[in-house]
Design a protein around this motif. Structure first.
Motif, PDB file in Angstrom:
ATOM      1  N   LEU A 175      -7.336  -6.236   6.417  1.00 34.32           N
ATOM      2  CA  LEU A 175      -8.336  -6.905   5.582  1.00 34.32           C
ATOM      3  C   LEU A 175      -7.800  -8.092   4.790  1.00 34.32           C
ATOM      4  O   LEU A 175      -8.520  -8.668   3.990  1.00 34.32           O
ATOM      5  CB  LEU A 175      -8.962  -5.894   4.607  1.00 34.32           C
ATOM      6  N   GLY A 176      -6.561  -8.457   5.026  1.00 37.30           N
ATOM      7  CA  GLY A 176      -5.952  -9.550   4.273  1.00 37.30           C
ATOM      8  C   GLY A 176      -6.701 -10.866   4.355  1.00 37.30           C
ATOM      9  O   GLY A 176      -6.667 -11.667   3.414  1.00 37.30           O
ATOM     10  N   ASP A 177      -7.409 -11.111   5.459  1.00 40.55           N
ATOM     11  CA  ASP A 177      -8.174 -12.355   5.597  1.00 40.55           C
ATOM     12  C   ASP A 177      -9.612 -12.211   5.096  1.00 40.55           C
ATOM     13  O   ASP A 177     -10.301 -13.208   4.924  1.00 40.55           O
ATOM     14  CB  ASP A 177      -8.207 -12.805   7.073  1.00 40.55           C
ATOM     15  N   ASP A 178     -10.063 -10.969   4.886  1.00 38.02           N
ATOM     16  CA  ASP A 178     -11.453 -10.731   4.494  1.00 38.02           C
ATOM     17  C   ASP A 178     -11.636 -10.545   2.989  1.00 38.02           C
ATOM     18  O   ASP A 178     -12.664 -10.921   2.436  1.00 38.02           O
ATOM     19  CB  ASP A 178     -11.992  -9.478   5.198  1.00 38.02           C
ATOM     20  N   LEU A 179     -10.661  -9.916   2.349  1.00 44.60           N
ATOM     21  CA  LEU A 179     -10.763  -9.598   0.928  1.00 44.60           C
ATOM     22  C   LEU A 179      -9.525 -10.092   0.186  1.00 44.60           C
ATOM     23  O   LEU A 179      -8.451 -10.226   0.774  1.00 44.60           O
ATOM     24  CB  LEU A 179     -10.866  -8.080   0.720  1.00 44.60           C
ATOM     25  N   ARG A 180      -9.682 -10.288  -1.108  1.00 43.42           N
ATOM     26  CA  ARG A 180      -8.541 -10.611  -1.965  1.00 43.42           C
ATOM     27  C   ARG A 180      -7.854  -9.279  -2.291  1.00 43.42           C
ATOM     28  O   ARG A 180      -8.257  -8.557  -3.193  1.00 43.42           O
ATOM     29  CB  ARG A 180      -9.014 -11.297  -3.243  1.00 43.42           C
ATOM     30  N   VAL A 181      -6.807  -8.945  -1.525  1.00 45.21           N
ATOM     31  CA  VAL A 181      -6.131  -7.657  -1.658  1.00 45.21           C
ATOM     32  C   VAL A 181      -5.068  -7.754  -2.757  1.00 45.21           C
ATOM     33  O   VAL A 181      -4.315  -8.732  -2.820  1.00 45.21           O
ATOM     34  CB  VAL A 181      -5.488  -7.223  -0.323  1.00 45.21           C
ATOM     35  N   GLU A 182      -5.022  -6.734  -3.615  1.00 45.53           N
ATOM     36  CA  GLU A 182      -4.047  -6.672  -4.709  1.00 45.53           C
ATOM     37  C   GLU A 182      -2.635  -6.635  -4.133  1.00 45.53           C
ATOM     38  O   GLU A 182      -2.307  -5.749  -3.341  1.00 45.53           O
ATOM     39  CB  GLU A 182      -4.303  -5.425  -5.562  1.00 45.53           C
ATOM     40  N   LYS A 183      -1.801  -7.598  -4.527  1.00 45.41           N
ATOM     41  CA  LYS A 183      -0.441  -7.688  -3.994  1.00 45.41           C
ATOM     42  C   LYS A 183       0.511  -6.688  -4.653  1.00 45.41           C
ATOM     43  O   LYS A 183       1.459  -6.228  -4.040  1.00 45.41           O
ATOM     44  CB  LYS A 183       0.084  -9.113  -4.172  1.00 45.41           C
ATOM     45  N   ASP A 184       0.274  -6.376  -5.922  1.00 46.76           N
ATOM     46  CA  ASP A 184       1.136  -5.472  -6.674  1.00 46.76           C
ATOM     47  C   ASP A 184       0.769  -4.019  -6.345  1.00 46.76           C
ATOM     48  O   ASP A 184      -0.220  -3.488  -6.841  1.00 46.76           O
ATOM     49  CB  ASP A 184       0.975  -5.752  -8.171  1.00 46.76           C
ATOM     50  N   LEU A 185       1.582  -3.372  -5.510  1.00 49.22           N
ATOM     51  CA  LEU A 185       1.281  -2.007  -5.069  1.00 49.22           C
ATOM     52  C   LEU A 185       1.270  -1.008  -6.222  1.00 49.22           C
ATOM     53  O   LEU A 185       0.630   0.038  -6.122  1.00 49.22           O
ATOM     54  CB  LEU A 185       2.276  -1.548  -4.002  1.00 49.22           C
ATOM     55  N   SER A 186       1.933  -1.327  -7.319  1.00 43.75           N
ATOM     56  CA  SER A 186       1.924  -0.406  -8.467  1.00 43.75           C
ATOM     57  C   SER A 186       0.548  -0.350  -9.125  1.00 43.75           C
ATOM     58  O   SER A 186       0.270   0.530  -9.922  1.00 43.75           O
ATOM     59  CB  SER A 186       2.983  -0.812  -9.490  1.00 43.75           C
ATOM     60  N   ARG A 187      -0.324  -1.290  -8.774  1.00 41.66           N
ATOM     61  CA  ARG A 187      -1.686  -1.288  -9.313  1.00 41.66           C
ATOM     62  C   ARG A 187      -2.682  -0.594  -8.375  1.00 41.66           C
ATOM     63  O   ARG A 187      -3.870  -0.580  -8.641  1.00 41.66           O
ATOM     64  CB  ARG A 187      -2.143  -2.716  -9.589  1.00 41.66           C
ATOM     65  N   TRP A 188      -2.190  -0.032  -7.286  1.00 46.27           N
ATOM     66  CA  TRP A 188      -3.040   0.724  -6.372  1.00 46.27           C
ATOM     67  C   TRP A 188      -3.165   2.155  -6.924  1.00 46.27           C
ATOM     68  O   TRP A 188      -2.601   3.103  -6.411  1.00 46.27           O
ATOM     69  CB  TRP A 188      -2.435   0.749  -4.974  1.00 46.27           C
ATOM     70  N   PHE A 189      -3.909   2.289  -7.994  1.00 46.76           N
ATOM     71  CA  PHE A 189      -4.040   3.561  -8.691  1.00 46.76           C
ATOM     72  C   PHE A 189      -4.828   4.573  -7.863  1.00 46.76           C
ATOM     73  O   PHE A 189      -5.830   4.222  -7.247  1.00 46.76           O
ATOM     74  CB  PHE A 189      -4.748   3.358 -10.038  1.00 46.76           C
ATOM     75  N   PRO A 190      -4.408   5.840  -7.898  1.00 43.16           N
ATOM     76  CA  PRO A 190      -5.205   6.858  -7.209  1.00 43.16           C
ATOM     77  C   PRO A 190      -6.485   7.136  -7.996  1.00 43.16           C
ATOM     78  O   PRO A 190      -6.486   7.101  -9.223  1.00 43.16           O
ATOM     79  CB  PRO A 190      -4.280   8.085  -7.218  1.00 43.16           C
ATOM     80  N   VAL A 191      -7.562   7.366  -7.305  1.00 41.61           N
ATOM     81  CA  VAL A 191      -8.834   7.717  -7.935  1.00 41.61           C
ATOM     82  C   VAL A 191      -9.292   9.065  -7.378  1.00 41.61           C
ATOM     83  O   VAL A 191     -10.312   9.180  -6.732  1.00 41.61           O
ATOM     84  CB  VAL A 191      -9.922   6.617  -7.745  1.00 41.61           C
ATOM     85  N   TRP A 192      -8.469  10.099  -7.646  1.00 41.50           N
ATOM     86  CA  TRP A 192      -8.717  11.439  -7.123  1.00 41.50           C
ATOM     87  C   TRP A 192     -10.098  11.911  -7.545  1.00 41.50           C
ATOM     88  O   TRP A 192     -10.479  11.836  -8.703  1.00 41.50           O
ATOM     89  CB  TRP A 192      -7.668  12.430  -7.633  1.00 41.50           C
ATOM     90  N   GLY A 193     -10.842  12.430  -6.588  1.00 39.47           N
ATOM     91  CA  GLY A 193     -12.145  13.022  -6.877  1.00 39.47           C
ATOM     92  C   GLY A 193     -13.219  12.061  -7.321  1.00 39.47           C
ATOM     93  O   GLY A 193     -14.224  12.460  -7.882  1.00 39.47           O
ATOM     94  N   ALA A 194     -13.012  10.773  -7.075  1.00 36.32           N
ATOM     95  CA  ALA A 194     -13.995   9.782  -7.505  1.00 36.32           C
ATOM     96  C   ALA A 194     -15.310   9.978  -6.763  1.00 36.32           C
ATOM     97  O   ALA A 194     -15.315  10.215  -5.554  1.00 36.32           O
ATOM     98  CB  ALA A 194     -13.480   8.371  -7.254  1.00 36.32           C
ATOM     99  N   PRO A 195     -16.433   9.900  -7.468  1.00 36.44           N
ATOM    100  CA  PRO A 195     -17.730   9.982  -6.784  1.00 36.44           C
ATOM    101  C   PRO A 195     -17.847   8.847  -5.759  1.00 36.44           C
ATOM    102  O   PRO A 195     -17.452   7.719  -6.040  1.00 36.44           O
ATOM    103  CB  PRO A 195     -18.748   9.793  -7.909  1.00 36.44           C
ATOM    104  N   GLY A 196     -18.341   9.165  -4.599  1.00 36.82           N
ATOM    105  CA  GLY A 196     -18.510   8.162  -3.556  1.00 36.82           C
ATOM    106  C   GLY A 196     -17.389   8.144  -2.552  1.00 36.82           C
ATOM    107  O   GLY A 196     -17.452   7.448  -1.550  1.00 36.82           O
ATOM    108  N   LEU A 197     -16.333   8.912  -2.813  1.00 35.17           N
ATOM    109  CA  LEU A 197     -15.187   8.903  -1.915  1.00 35.17           C
ATOM    110  C   LEU A 197     -15.382   9.914  -0.798  1.00 35.17           C
ATOM    111  O   LEU A 197     -15.781  11.012  -0.962  1.00 35.17           O
ATOM    112  CB  LEU A 197     -13.914   9.218  -2.690  1.00 35.17           C
TER     113      LEU A 197
END
Length: 197
Positions: A175-197
């Protein structure tokens, strides 16, 4: 940004660009072609709850706006609170109507931002599933409001809170060409149990 900020290594925060959400329907096609994951029609917005009448009225306005089509078969939005005290709004559309889902998520973000509650917005996510998977694999594209970027979140099936890092990196590459993907992997926070997942 001033000279002192540059010397001290401070940077201006990225201004949220909610229009980035409108790139998701096209990115969903790329994601399906690259990984087999398809939209579920479910998405959510997470924000820190605020006490007070103004926020409660805004929440009701959001509910009224998104529930306007329930008489024509639309699914009402759901509000919930997680273990950390954050509020989640879950919107549901037919799986083939990613554009409608994105419009709803954009409307919620915009209403909160315009109502002065932008600093309380955390993220929005759009859910995906792999229909070929026998173990119910899920994936979310998470939009970080304060960064204006997306990242993939792929929990492994089961009770253990573990992620499929390989799939997340595969999605980032696809998706690198489709979306502005967050480069800093430390900001890829887990969203355990998030509604909609």
């Amino acid at each position: 940004m001033g000279l002192l900020d540059a010397i001290l290594g401070r940077s201006k925060p990225v201004r949220p660009d909610l229009d980035q959400l409108f790139a998701v329907p096209s990115a969903a096609l790329t994601l399906q072609a690259a990984t087999g994951f398809t939209p579920t029609g479910r998405g959510s917005v997470c924000f820190a709850g605020v006490e007070g009448g103004g926020f409660a009225r805004l929440q009701e306005d959001v509910r009224e706006l998104l529930d306007a089509d329930t008489e024509r078969g639309g699914i009402p939005v759901e509000f919930s609170r997680d273990a950390y005290g954050y509020t989640w709004l879950l919107a549901t559309h037919p799986a083939d109507n990613t554009a409608g889902l994105v419009n709803d998520l954009h409307a919620v973000n915009t209403m909160l931002q315009d109502g002065g509650f932008g600093p309380h917005l955390l993220c929005s996510l759009i859910g995906f599933r792999n229909p070929e998977s026998t173990d119910g694999r899920s994936l979310a594209l998470v939009y970080l409001y304060k960064r204006g970027t997306f990242y993939p979140f792929a929990p492994l099936p089961g009770d253990a809170e573990k992620r499929d890092n390989q799939l997340e990196l595969q999605v980032r590459g696809a998706l690198g060409d489709d979306l502005r993907v967050e480069k800093d992997l430390s900001r890829w926070f887990p969203v355990w149990g998030a509604p909609g997942l």
